[in-house]
Design a protein around this motif. Structure first.
Motif, short mmCIF file in Angstrom:
data_model
loop_
_atom_site.label_atom_id
_atom_site.label_comp_id
_atom_site.label_asym_id
_atom_site.label_seq_id
_atom_site.Cartn_x
_atom_site.Cartn_y
_atom_site.Cartn_z
N TYR A 1 27.55 -11.81 -76.84
CA TYR A 1 26.80 -11.08 -75.81
C TYR A 1 26.42 -9.69 -76.33
N VAL A 2 25.44 -9.10 -75.67
CA VAL A 2 25.13 -7.68 -75.86
C VAL A 2 25.39 -6.98 -74.53
N ASP A 3 25.67 -5.71 -74.60
CA ASP A 3 25.95 -4.96 -73.38
C ASP A 3 24.67 -4.64 -72.61
N ILE A 4 23.61 -4.33 -73.34
CA ILE A 4 22.34 -3.97 -72.69
C ILE A 4 21.21 -4.68 -73.42
N VAL A 5 20.39 -5.39 -72.68
CA VAL A 5 19.17 -5.95 -73.24
C VAL A 5 18.00 -5.09 -72.75
N MET A 6 17.15 -4.66 -73.68
CA MET A 6 16.11 -3.69 -73.36
C MET A 6 14.76 -4.14 -73.93
N PRO A 7 14.02 -4.95 -73.20
CA PRO A 7 12.69 -5.31 -73.69
C PRO A 7 11.77 -4.09 -73.72
N SER A 8 10.76 -4.18 -74.55
CA SER A 8 9.77 -3.11 -74.62
C SER A 8 8.83 -3.21 -73.43
N ILE A 9 8.74 -2.15 -72.65
CA ILE A 9 7.86 -2.11 -71.47
C ILE A 9 7.03 -0.84 -71.54
N GLN A 10 5.71 -1.00 -71.53
CA GLN A 10 4.82 0.14 -71.72
C GLN A 10 3.85 0.34 -70.56
N ASN A 11 3.96 -0.47 -69.52
CA ASN A 11 3.06 -0.31 -68.37
C ASN A 11 3.73 -0.83 -67.11
N ILE A 12 3.19 -0.46 -65.98
CA ILE A 12 3.80 -0.80 -64.70
C ILE A 12 3.75 -2.29 -64.42
N SER A 13 2.68 -2.96 -64.84
CA SER A 13 2.59 -4.40 -64.57
C SER A 13 3.74 -5.16 -65.24
N ALA A 14 4.17 -4.70 -66.42
CA ALA A 14 5.29 -5.35 -67.10
C ALA A 14 6.59 -5.13 -66.33
N LEU A 15 6.72 -3.97 -65.68
CA LEU A 15 7.90 -3.72 -64.85
C LEU A 15 7.99 -4.71 -63.71
N ARG A 16 6.84 -5.08 -63.17
CA ARG A 16 6.79 -5.92 -61.97
C ARG A 16 6.83 -7.41 -62.27
N ASP A 17 6.90 -7.77 -63.52
CA ASP A 17 6.88 -9.18 -63.90
C ASP A 17 8.19 -9.85 -63.46
N ASN A 18 8.11 -10.72 -62.45
CA ASN A 18 9.31 -11.37 -61.93
C ASN A 18 10.01 -12.23 -62.97
N ARG A 19 9.27 -12.68 -63.97
CA ARG A 19 9.89 -13.50 -65.02
C ARG A 19 10.95 -12.72 -65.78
N LEU A 20 10.73 -11.42 -65.95
CA LEU A 20 11.71 -10.59 -66.64
C LEU A 20 13.04 -10.59 -65.89
N LEU A 21 12.99 -10.35 -64.59
CA LEU A 21 14.21 -10.30 -63.80
C LEU A 21 14.88 -11.67 -63.74
N ASP A 22 14.08 -12.72 -63.61
CA ASP A 22 14.65 -14.08 -63.58
C ASP A 22 15.34 -14.40 -64.90
N ASN A 23 14.68 -14.07 -66.02
CA ASN A 23 15.26 -14.36 -67.33
C ASN A 23 16.52 -13.54 -67.57
N PHE A 24 16.52 -12.30 -67.09
CA PHE A 24 17.71 -11.48 -67.23
C PHE A 24 18.87 -12.07 -66.44
N GLN A 25 18.61 -12.46 -65.20
CA GLN A 25 19.69 -13.01 -64.37
C GLN A 25 20.27 -14.28 -65.00
N GLN A 26 19.41 -15.10 -65.57
CA GLN A 26 19.90 -16.31 -66.24
C GLN A 26 20.77 -15.97 -67.44
N ALA A 27 20.32 -15.00 -68.23
CA ALA A 27 21.09 -14.59 -69.41
C ALA A 27 22.41 -13.94 -68.99
N LYS A 28 22.37 -13.15 -67.94
CA LYS A 28 23.59 -12.49 -67.46
C LYS A 28 24.59 -13.53 -66.95
N GLN A 29 24.12 -14.48 -66.17
CA GLN A 29 25.01 -15.52 -65.64
C GLN A 29 25.61 -16.37 -66.76
#
Length: 301
Positions: A156-184
């Motif tokens: 595991y890693v303690d923090i996963v930090m994708p590169s995000i350079q715009n607001i639309s990337a922040l709002r991408d629900n796939r990012l949060l879904d993928n993070f939750q799956q990896a965290k679980q």
């Protein structure tokens, strides 16, 4: 010729004249077009002018330490890290990373793109025996951790930090879904992002969302007072703030004399007035590690 003493940085004096200080600051703060006189320059720094958001001490309680070194908690996480951390952009030598760990640094960051992947491999050689000594942050998408973790020799890693350079990337629900799956699945603990474009707008939006634990953000925008406002909002929202790109490579190649003095000044500014919890420093040799350790031990509280 007038000497400059910045009392808000633990009494650290930059013994240079007005014009020389402006010249050095202009070259140090990459991207900051500081060509005005010293009073104008200082007006851009929080805490030196009432027209800008003032900073209050980020850690009003007893100072934190880790391995005997000054430390901070990353936002609302349970991660306590040394105030200067090890970045892997400029080295692929495992012995240099191990030297940093042996000196007490406990937070390291890398990316598959650093040194054409060699940085990742070198980290893996160290983590194979020393995973319990460090917190690890990786600049990568959560769904790609499966291919990264075996190289790092960790589950595991303690923090996963994708590169995000715009607001639309922040709002991408796939990012949060993928993070939750990896965290679980136990592959990561916290979600952050790395940002070096549109920093003010992206950070302000991220602070309002309440889903990101950490940000690693470029400090190349220190000529913009609104950038400091976004840092304050992120800090108040409980995000851990990791400063990057605030120490120009032209200066950290040789941390001696004036270079050391000015890098020291910038580390103090980022940590004590500019909201950073840790400065991610790219260390490329034993001397570089030792110089940053001197800054940690002698100047930062």
């Amino acid at each position: 010729m007038m000497d400059i003493l910045d009392k808000s940085c633990n009494g650290f004096a930059v013994s240079v004249g007005r014009r020389e200080f402006i010249k050095r600051a202009s070259s140090l703060l990459a991207g900051a077009a500081i060509t005005r006189d010293l009073d104008d320059f200082r007006s851009l720094i929080p805490g030196t002018d009432n027209t800008l958001p003032s900073t209050t001490p980020q850690h009003p309680n007893a100072p934190l330490t880790v391995n005997g070194l000054p430390a901070s908690r990353l936002g609302k996480t349970d991660i306590k890290v040394t105030k200067i951390s090890f970045g892997g952009m400029r080295t692929s030598e495992p012995n240099i990373l191990l030297h940093a760990l042996d000196q007490g640094i406990n937070f390291i960051h890398t990316s598959p793109g650093y040194q054409n992947g060699a940085s990742l491999v070198s980290y893996g050689k160290v983590l194979k025996k020393h995973r319990d000594r460090v917190f690890v942050a990786i600049k990568e998408q959560p769904e790609l951790l499966n291919r990264i973790l075996p190289i790092l020799n960790t589950d595991y890693v303690d923090i996963v930090m994708p590169s995000i350079q715009n607001i639309s990337a922040l709002r991408d629900n796939r990012l949060l879904d993928n993070f939750q799956q990896a965290k679980q699945a136990g592959k990561c603990r916290y979600l952050g992002f790395a940002c070096h474009s549109n920093m003010t707008r992206v950070l302000e939006k991220a602070a309002s969302m309440g889903v990101f634990d950490v940000v690693m953000i470029s400090y190349m925008n220190t000529d913009d007072p609104w950038f400091f406002r976004s840092l304050r909002l992120a800090s108040e929202a409980g995000m851990g703030i990791i400063a990057m790109k605030g120490l120009p490579p032209s200066r950290i190649n040789s941390l001696k004399g004036d270079n050391y003095e000015l890098v020291n000044y910038l580390c103090n500014a980022m940590l004590n007035r500019w909201y950073a919890d840790s400065v991610m420093a790219s260390m490329d040799g034993y001397q570089s590690v030792d110089a940053f350790l001197r800054i940690l031990n002698g100047r930062i509280s």
